[in-house]
Write an enzyme that holds these catalytic residues in place. Structure first.
Site, mmCIF file in Angstrom:
data_model
loop_
_atom_site.group_PDB
_atom_site.id
_atom_site.type_symbol
_atom_site.label_atom_id
_atom_site.label_comp_id
_atom_site.label_asym_id
_atom_site.label_seq_id
_atom_site.Cartn_x
_atom_site.Cartn_y
_atom_site.Cartn_z
ATOM 1 C CG HIS A 190 -3.306 30.783 -9.253
ATOM 2 N ND1 HIS A 190 -4.301 30.061 -8.611
ATOM 3 C CD2 HIS A 190 -3.818 31.114 -10.450
ATOM 4 C CE1 HIS A 190 -5.340 29.954 -9.398
ATOM 5 N NE2 HIS A 190 -5.080 30.587 -10.524
ATOM 6 C CG ASP B 226 -4.543 29.430 -5.334
ATOM 7 O OD1 ASP B 226 -3.812 30.433 -5.432
ATOM 8 O OD2 ASP B 226 -5.175 28.933 -6.286
ATOM 9 N N GLY C 214 -8.954 32.827 -15.794
ATOM 10 C CA GLY C 214 -9.403 34.204 -15.571
ATOM 11 C C GLY C 214 -10.502 34.290 -14.543
ATOM 12 C CG ASN C 215 -14.445 32.242 -14.226
ATOM 13 O OD1 ASN C 215 -14.625 31.800 -15.347
ATOM 14 N ND2 ASN C 215 -15.302 33.053 -13.633
ATOM 15 C CB SER C 216 -8.095 32.086 -11.067
ATOM 16 O OG SER C 216 -7.942 30.744 -11.374
ATOM 17 C CG LEU D 128 -2.189 15.734 14.308
ATOM 18 C CD1 LEU D 128 -3.005 16.715 15.131
ATOM 19 C CD2 LEU D 128 -3.030 14.489 14.023
ATOM 20 N N GLY D 129 1.570 16.818 12.853
ATOM 21 C CA GLY D 129 2.794 16.190 13.336
ATOM 22 C C GLY D 129 2.648 14.686 13.408
ATOM 23 C CB ILE E 281 -3.921 10.083 9.386
ATOM 24 C CG1 ILE E 281 -3.621 11.182 10.401
ATOM 25 C CG2 ILE E 281 -5.257 9.429 9.667
ATOM 26 C CD1 ILE E 281 -3.570 10.737 11.825
#
Lengths: 614, 350
Positions: free
Chosen positions: A72, A103, A183-185, A242-243, A246
Site C-alpha cells: 500500500h 501487503d 508513514g511508518n508503513s 486450502l479449498g 474450517i
C-alpha cells in the site's frame, strides 16, 4: 564568593555522584542499544513517491539494493520512486514484485552494490516481552532522510487480523507497542539485536484517529521469506487457500465444514467433518491458528497436514490453491484490461480507476505532502527505465527475465543439451524389476517395459497423452523435459520464472520425514528458506508445467505437468546426477502420480543423438 | 546562621549523597535485572488475564473487555460496564477454555465488578501481595485490547512507566466519572477498546492496579491511560467475595417477609417494564410519598437497594420482595453525573 564556591563544590559532588551512581553494566547496556539502533537504522529507507505526493518506509535486505516495503506504500508511489537513507543520500528505486494480499512489496534501489542492509531474524523465535524497535519515516518527517526510531516491546505474536477490504489480510503477524504512525508503513521492525523480524504495516486505530494507539502490526519476516522468491520474479503474488472451510466445533476441535471436491485436499483424502490436527507442523486448536498458518504460504506450495478421520490419523501433503484466479488478482491490482476500441466511435478518455476507500483498520493511505507538480508524475529516469518492463500480470517483467536467465544459466552450466536435438534413447533397470527403455524425440515419446510397448505422438495436444495408464501422462512429461533441455526456456514457449518453492514430494510427507524436518512448532517458515528451489512455470501443448531446480547444484530436480487443473499432476523427479561425456545427467528418474510412485528407473545407458536427423 | 556552609555540613552532604547514590545504584541494578526477565514476567502474568465477552457489539460498543483472576477458584476482577449487562457473560482463559461467568457483585462508585467462573486450580493475582508504585516505576499493561486475542491467544502487553499518581478527573461523554480517587497515570497507551479490566503490573509481574475504562481527561480532553490502585478496591472486592453483594436466590419464599415493601408504598413509579431487562428508571414520584420526601425525581436510575445491584425493573421488584415493609430501605440512584444515596421508610400502618 563563598556561596559560589560552595555551590560549585556541591555541583562537582553531584556530577561525580551522578556518574558513580550508574552501574557500569547499565551504561554498557545503553551503549550496546545505541550501537544496535545505529547499525540497524542504516538499512532503513524513506520512500517518497516520484511525484512528491505521499510515501512511506522500507528496509534494504541485500547489498545489491533489494528493499522491502508495503504494497500500500508502493501502490501510491508508482513504479519508480525515490528512496532516502540514513547516509543522507537519495537513491532511485524501481518496483520489483508485489504481494497485494500480504501487503508486501519488493523494490530495488539503484546506484550501489554495497548498500547497508538488514540482517534477517527468525520471527518464529520472537516472544511477547522481547524488546523491539521500529524505524521509518512517520508523517514523512525524514526530509533529510534520517529515519525516526521508536522503541517498544513485542505485545503479541501469531496475531491474525481479519481482512480489510477486498485483498488485504494480515496473518501470523507480530504486534508491538513501539509507536507506529502513518508513514511508518513498510518500515522495519527490529528485535533487540537489530535483526529484521517484520515489516510494519498496520495498526488498530478505530476511535482514536490515525495516530499511534500503542498497537501496531508487522508482517512477520518468516512469511516474507516464503514469498521473497516470488517477489523477485517481478510477480503479482497470490496467497493460498486450502479449498476447504474450517470451523471450531462445540467440543473445541477444529474441523472441515465444507470442502471443494476438485481441490487437492479432497484428492488427498480430506473430507467433510474431519478434524484438522496439525498444519505445516503447527498444532491447530483454533481457526485463527489455522488461518495464521495458511496465510504465510504462497499458492502451489505443498504443506504437510495431519487430520483425523473416524478416529484414525492421516498425514498428507496438500498442494495449496490460489486465493484468487490469476486474472481476478491482476484485475484488482491493475484494473481490467482495456476493451478493444470500437473503430467508428470517437475516442473517449477512460474513466480513472476509483480510488480505494481506506479501510478503517488500515493505517495508511500515506500522509500527503503538497504536490510539486500536481497530478503529474515526472518521467521515469533512464537508469530506472532500463530496469523496468511493463507486462500485464507482472509488477515488473524485467526482473522475471533476470531470474529466469540466472536459473537457466546455472542449470545449463552443468550440462548444455541444445545440440542434442535428435532422438534420446535411455535404458535402465526398473526398481520394481525388469528393464525399461525410453525413446524421446521431437515427435514421439515411447517406452518399452516388461508389460509391453507404448508410443505416443507428441503434437500440439499434450493433454490428450495419458500414457502409460496410471502415470498421469509420463510420456508427455518426459517429452517436456527433453524439450526444455534442448531448446531452453526462451524458445520453450511461455515459460517464465515462477519463484521459489520447497521441493517436497508427497512421499516425503507420508514418510513423516518432512514433518520431522519441517515440523516442530516452527512450521515450514523461515527454517529452511535457504533450501527453497528456483522454479519456472509455463504452458506448452495445452498443459501447464513447472520445472524445479535444485537449490544447491542448479540441476533440474523435478518436473510437474498438469493436464487439468482438477487432476493431480504427473511428477518426474530427477536425481543421482553424474557427469556423462562432459555434461551432468540424471541417472535416476522417478515418476509419481497422486499419492503413488508409478515407476523408478536407474539409467544404465544414455544415448543422445545430435540434431538435424529429423 | 543556618545557611552557613561549614566543613561539617559539607561532610554531611557528601555522606548523604553517597548514601543516595548507593541506593540509586541498587535501584538501577535491580532495573537492569528486571529488563532481562521480561519474557518470564509476561509468561507468569498471562495465565492470570481473562478475556470477557458479553453485551454490546453494535454502534461502537465493543462486546468484550478484560479481567484479571484474583482467586484459584475463578474469581475475576473487571470493570463494571454495559458488557456485563447480560445474563450470558462468557470468559475465555489464556489456554482457550471458555466458561459462563456469574456476576457476583459490582460497585458503581469504583466501577468494578467481580465475576465468578466454575473452575479450580487457576493462576491468579494475590490481591494481598499487590504493591504500590511511585512515578517512574516501569510497568506492564496486560489486556484484551481491540479483542485481538481470542481463544488461546495471548493477551496484549504494553510497556511504560507510571507517569504520576493523582486523582482521577475524567469524563465519559458529558458525564463526570463517579470515581474521583487516586489513579496511576501511565505513558503506555492502555486506553483502548476492550483494555478496561486488564492488569497493570510492575516489571516483576506484581499487581499494581486494574486498567480503567475509556475516559477522557476533563481538563485536556485527551484519552486517559490510567489504572485504579489495588488498595482502593480491596475492601469492596472483599465485601463482594464475602457475599455482601450477592443477590439472594430468588426462589426461597421462606426468606421472604409476610408483608414486603412495594414500590407503591414508597411512592415510586418506574418506567413501563417492556424489555427483558428494562433499566429501573423512575418515571414519576407520587407527591407526599416517602420517595418524594427523599427528593427522588423522575429519570433517576436506581442502581442499588440495600447495597444490592439491581439491573432491571424485575430485579428491583424481586429485591423489594425480600424487604419487610417495617424496615428502612437504602437506595442508590444515579442522577446525571452524580450518585445519590437516600433512605426510605414506608409509612407506618394504622
Amino acid at each position: 564568593m563563598r556561596y559560589a564556591c560552595a555551590a560549585m563544590l556541591i555541583l562537582a559532588i553531584f556530577a561525580t555522584a551522578a556518574r558513580a551512581e550508574v552501574d557500569e553494566s547499565v551504561l554498557r547496556a545503553e551503549a550496546d542499544r545505541m550501537a544496535v539502533i545505529d547499525r540497524a537504522q542504516q538499512a532503513a529507507v524513506a520512500i517518497f513517491a516520484a511525484d512528491g505526493q505521499g510515501g512511506g518506509s522500507g528496509v534494504v535486505i541485500s547489498p545489491d539494493g533489494y528493499a522491502l516495503s508495503n504494497f500500500h506504500v508502493t501502490k501510491g508511489s508508482g513504479d519508480a520512486m525515490k528512496c532516502g537513507m540514513a547516509d543522507g543520500r537519495l537513491y532511485d528505486a524501481v518496483i520489483v514484485g508485489i504481494d497485494p494480499v500480504g501487503d508486501v512489496a519488493l523494490v530495488k534501489l539503484l546506484g550501489r552494490d554495497d548498500f547497508p542492509h538488514a540482517e534477517m531474524g527468525d520471527s518464529d523465535q520472537v516472544q511477547v516481552g522481547d524488546p523491539a524497535f521500529a524505524v521509518g519515516n512517520p508523517f514523512l518527517l525524514a526530509t533529510d532522510f534520517t529515519p525516526s526510531v521508536s522503541y517498544g516491546i513485542i505485545s503479541g505474536v501469531h496475531r491474525y487480523q481479519y481482512p480489510a477490504g477486498t485483498l488485504l489480510e494480515y496473518t501470523d503477524c507480530l504486534q508491538t507497542d513501539a509507536s507506529i504512525n502513518p508513514g511508518n508503513s513498510g518500515g522495519p521492525l527490529f528485535d533487540g539485536q537489530g535483526r529484521l523480524i517484520g515489516i510494519n504495516g498496520r495498526g488498530s486505530f478505530e476511535k482514536r484517529g490515525r495516530v499511534n494507539v500503542g498497537v501496531g502490526y508487522a508482517i512477520s519476516i518468516n512469511q516474507i521469506k516464503n514469498f521473497l522468491g516470488h517477489l523477485k520474479a517481478g510477480r503479482i503474488v497470490d496467497h493460498a487457500t486450502l479449498g476447504a472451510r474450517i470451523a471450531t466445533r462445540p467440543d473445541g476441535t477444529v474441523a472441515v465444514t465444507d470442502i471443494l471436491d476438485d481441490s487437492d485436499a479432497f484428492r488427498r483424502g480430506l473430507r467433510y467433518g474431519d478434524e484438522i490436527v496439525r498444519f505445516a507442523g503447527r498444532s491447530i486448536r483454533t481457526v485463527n491458528t489455522f488461518k495464521n498458518v495458511l496465510g504465510i504460504f504462497p499458492k502451489d506450495w505443498r504443506i504437510p497436514l495431519t487430520y483425523r478421520h473416524e478416529g484414525k490419523t492421516y498425514d498428507i501433503a496438500v498442494r495449496l490453491e490460489g486465493l484468487h484466479s490469476p486474472e481476478e488478482l491482476v484485475a484488482k491490482v491493475q484494473g481490467r484490461p482495456p476493451a478493444p476500441e470500437m473503430p467508428d466511435k470517437p475516442k473517449q478518455e477512460r474513466p480513472k480507476q476509483p480510488k480505494e476507500v481506506p479501510e478503517k483498520d488500515q493505517p495508511d493511505d500515506q500522509p500527503k505532502r503538497g504536490p510539486m507538480h500536481p497530478g503529474q508524475a515526472p518521467p521515469m529516469p533512464d537508469n530506472v527505465k532500463a530496469l523496468f518492463e511493463a507486462r500485464r500480470g507482472f509488477a515488473n517483467y524485467y526482473f522475471n527475465k533476470i531470474e529466469r536467465a540466472r536459473t537457466w544459466n546455472r542449470c545449463v552450466a552443468r550440462g548444455d543439451f541444445h545440440e542434442s536435438s535428435g532422438e534420446w534413447t535411455l535404458r535402465g533397470e526398473l526398481a520394481a524389476g525388469g528393464e525399461a527403455q525410453f525413446r524421446l524425440s521431437n515427435s514421439i515419446a515411447a517406452i518399452t517395459m516388461p508389460g509391453g510397448h507404448l508410443e505416443a505422438h507428441i503434437g500440439d495436444n499434450l493433454a490428450s497423452v495419458t500414457d502409460p495408464p496410471g502415470s498421469g501422462g509420463m510420456l508427455a512429461a518426459l517429452s517436456l523435459w527433453r524439450r526444455l533441455l534442448v531448446v531452453g526456456p526462451d524458445r520453450f514457449g511461455n515459460l517464465e520464472y515462477l519463484g521459489t518453492v520447497p521441493l517436497v514430494t508427497s512421499q516425503d510427507i507420508v514418510d513423516r520425514r518432512a514433518i520431522m524436518l519441517l515440523g516442530h512448532d516452527r512450521a515450514l517458515a523461515g527454517a529452511h528458506a535457504s533450501e527453497l528451489c528456483d522454479a519456472m512455470s509455463g504452458t506448452y501443448g495445452g498443459v501447464e508445467c513447472r520445472f524445479i531446480f535444485d537449490s544447491k547444484t542448479g540441476n533440474l530436480a523435478a518436473l510437474e505437468m498438469f493436464r487439468s487443473p482438477d487432476d493431480d499432476p504427473c511428477e518426474l523427479y530427477f536425481s543421482d546426477y553424474a557427469e556423462i561425456e562432459g555434461r551432468v545427467f540424471p541417472r535416476q528418474i522417478e515418476c509419481r502420480y497422486g499419492d503413488a510412485s508409478y515407476l523408478t528407473v536407474k539409467l544404465s545407458a544414455i544415448k543422445l543423438d545430435k540434431g538435424g536427423s529429423e | 546562621m543556618p545557611d552557613r556552609f561549614t566543613p561539617a555540613s559539607s561532610r554531611r552532604v557528601v555522606r548523604s549523597l553517597l548514601t543516595a547514590s548507593l541506593l540509586l545504584l541498587f535501584v538501577s541494578l535491580a532495573g537492569a535485572a528486571q529488563a532481562v526477565g521480561l519474557r518470564d514476567t509476561v509468561a507468569q502474568a498471562e495465565p492470570k488475564i481473562a478475556k470477557i465477552y458479553g453485551a454490546g457489539g453494535f454502534q461502537g460498543l465493543e462486546a468484550y473487555q478484560s479481567g484479571l483472576l484474583i482467586s484459584a477458584e475463578g474469581h475475576i476482577l473487571t470493570v463494571w460496564s454495559y458488557v456485563l449487562d447480560t445474563d450470558e457473560i462468557s470468559v475465555t482463559l489464556f489456554d482457550g477454555r471458555r466458561f459462563k461467568a456469574q456476576l457476583l457483585g459490582a460497585d458503581p462508585r469504583l466501577e468494578l465488578a467481580v465475576l465468578k467462573i466454575d473452575a479450580t486450580g487457576l493462576s491468579y493475582f494475590e490481591l494481598a501481595a499487590a504493591v504500590s508504585a511511585e512515578p517512574g516505576t516501569r510497568v506492564l499493561a496486560f489486556s484484551n485490547l481491540f479483542g485481538i486475542a481470542t481463544g488461546d491467544e495471548q493477551a496484549s502487553v504494553l510497556h511504560g512507566i507510571v507517569a504520576s499518581k493523582t486523582r482521577l478527573e475524567a469524563r465519559r461523554g458529558v458525564f463526570e466519572t463517579p470515581y474521583k480517587g487516586p489513579v496511576y497515570v501511565v505513558d503506555a497507551m492502555t486506553n483502548n477498546p476492550g483494555a478496561a479490566g486488564g492488569a497493570l503490573t510492575d516489571f516483576d509481574g506484581r499487581l499494581l492496579g486494574m486498567l480503567g475504562k475509556e475516559l477522557r481527561n476533563t481538563l485536556s480532553n485527551t484519552w486517559l491511560n490510567y489504572a485504579i490502585p489495588v488498595d482502593q478496591m480491596t475492601t469492596t472486592i472483599d465485601q463482594i467475595r464475602a457475599g455482601n453483594f450477592v443477590r439472594k436466590p430468588t426462589d426461597e419464599p421462606s426468606q421472604k417477609p409476610e408483608k414486603a415493601l412495594t414500590l407503591e408504598l414508597l411512592g415510586l413509579v418506574l418506567v413501563p417494564d417492556v424489555l427483558e431487562r428494562t433499566p429501573p428508571f423512575v418515571d414519576a414520584v407520587r407527591p407526599g410519598s416517602p420517595a418524594a420526601n427523599a427528593d427522588l425525581r423522575p429519570d433517576d436510575l436506581l442502581l442499588f437497594v440495600n447495597d444490592r445491584l439491581v439491573q432491571s425493573c424485575k430485579a428491583l421488584a424481586n429485591e423489594l420482595s425480600f424487604v419487610d415493609r417495617i424496615d428502612t430501605l437504602k437506595v442508590t440512584v444515579i442522577r446525571g453525573q452524580d450518585l445519590i444515596e437516600v433512605k426510605l421508610s414506608a409509612p407506618v400502618e394504622p
